[in-house]
Write a protein that holds these residues in place. Structure first.
Motif, PDB file in Angstrom:
ATOM      1  N   ARG A  15      -0.155  -7.672   4.119  1.00 40.71           N
ATOM      2  CA  ARG A  15      -1.087  -6.663   4.635  1.00 40.71           C
ATOM      3  C   ARG A  15      -0.713  -5.266   4.164  1.00 40.71           C
ATOM      4  O   ARG A  15      -1.584  -4.470   3.806  1.00 40.71           O
ATOM      5  N   SER A  16       0.585  -4.954   4.142  1.00 39.03           N
ATOM      6  CA  SER A  16       0.985  -3.617   3.699  1.00 39.03           C
ATOM      7  C   SER A  16       0.692  -3.430   2.211  1.00 39.03           C
ATOM      8  O   SER A  16       0.277  -2.348   1.788  1.00 39.03           O
ATOM      9  N   ASN A  18      -1.740  -4.910   0.609  1.00 39.95           N
ATOM     10  CA  ASN A  18      -3.193  -4.788   0.553  1.00 39.95           C
ATOM     11  C   ASN A  18      -3.616  -3.350   0.891  1.00 39.95           C
ATOM     12  O   ASN A  18      -4.457  -2.763   0.220  1.00 39.95           O
ATOM     13  N   TRP A  19      -3.011  -2.783   1.935  1.00 36.84           N
ATOM     14  CA  TRP A  19      -3.287  -1.395   2.306  1.00 36.84           C
ATOM     15  C   TRP A  19      -2.880  -0.453   1.178  1.00 36.84           C
ATOM     16  O   TRP A  19      -3.564   0.516   0.895  1.00 36.84           O
ATOM     17  N   ARG A  20      -1.734  -0.708   0.547  1.00 35.72           N
ATOM     18  CA  ARG A  20      -1.267   0.156  -0.529  1.00 35.72           C
ATOM     19  C   ARG A  20      -2.266   0.147  -1.681  1.00 35.72           C
ATOM     20  O   ARG A  20      -2.631   1.202  -2.198  1.00 35.72           O
ATOM     21  N   LYS A  22      -5.429  -0.542  -1.613  1.00 31.14           N
ATOM     22  CA  LYS A  22      -6.691   0.083  -1.203  1.00 31.14           C
ATOM     23  C   LYS A  22      -6.521   1.537  -0.770  1.00 31.14           C
ATOM     24  O   LYS A  22      -7.505   2.187  -0.392  1.00 31.14           O
ATOM     25  N   GLU A  23      -5.293   2.033  -0.796  1.00 38.44           N
ATOM     26  CA  GLU A  23      -4.965   3.410  -0.408  1.00 38.44           C
ATOM     27  C   GLU A  23      -5.435   3.739   1.007  1.00 38.44           C
ATOM     28  O   GLU A  23      -5.899   4.844   1.282  1.00 38.44           O
ATOM     29  N   VAL A  24      -5.298   2.786   1.910  1.00 38.90           N
ATOM     30  CA  VAL A  24      -5.729   2.973   3.301  1.00 38.90           C
ATOM     31  C   VAL A  24      -4.930   4.085   3.971  1.00 38.90           C
ATOM     32  O   VAL A  24      -5.506   4.995   4.582  1.00 38.90           O
ATOM     33  N   LEU A  25      -3.611   4.050   3.850  1.00 43.51           N
ATOM     34  CA  LEU A  25      -2.773   5.049   4.510  1.00 43.51           C
ATOM     35  C   LEU A  25      -3.052   6.445   3.950  1.00 43.51           C
ATOM     36  O   LEU A  25      -3.126   7.419   4.694  1.00 43.51           O
ATOM     37  N   ARG A  27      -5.876   7.557   2.776  1.00 41.65           N
ATOM     38  CA  ARG A  27      -7.153   8.025   3.328  1.00 41.65           C
ATOM     39  C   ARG A  27      -7.002   8.454   4.789  1.00 41.65           C
ATOM     40  O   ARG A  27      -7.574   9.469   5.215  1.00 41.65           O
TER      41      ARG A  27
END
Length: 106
Positions: A15-16, A18-20, A22-25, A27
């Motif tokens: 999950r981390s 995947n977030w990396r 997608k640049e979730v953190l 954003r």
């Protein structure tokens, strides 16, 4: 190992990553910074910059060789109240002056 209340460490890692990707953190932090700026809670008049070196013996894409061994540099800029603006990591074999410019660009 993560605490027992967390999912399996492989799930957390997946999950981390995947977030990396997608640049979730990035954003989320950008939205928070923009909201603080809009409310006048972010004081960019005086900023402070600091960097640190972190060993990375295992290597990786963002790791660079130095006289101290393989590693990376973590650089942060904070406002006068200590609220982080950009925080970035770079290969350790780059000079700090170049990294400061990259941090400002971020």
């Amino acid at each position: 190992m993560p605490p027992q209340c967390y999912p399996n460490y492989k799930t957390v890692h997946h999950r981390s990553e995947n977030w990396r990707r997608k640049e979730v953190l990035r954003r989320i932090l950008t939205d928070i910074a923009n909201e603080l700026r809009d409310k006048g809670a972010l004081d960019e008049e005086d900023c402070f910059i600091d960097a640190t070196f972190a060993m990375a013996k295992g290597g990786g894409a963002e790791v660079g060789p130095t006289r101290r061994g393989k590693g990376l540099k973590i650089m942060a800029i904070v406002d006068r109240r200590g609220l982080p603006l950009p925080v970035s990591t770079h290969a350790a074999n780059h000079h700090e002056v170049r990294l400061v410019q990259l941090c400002f660009d971020f």
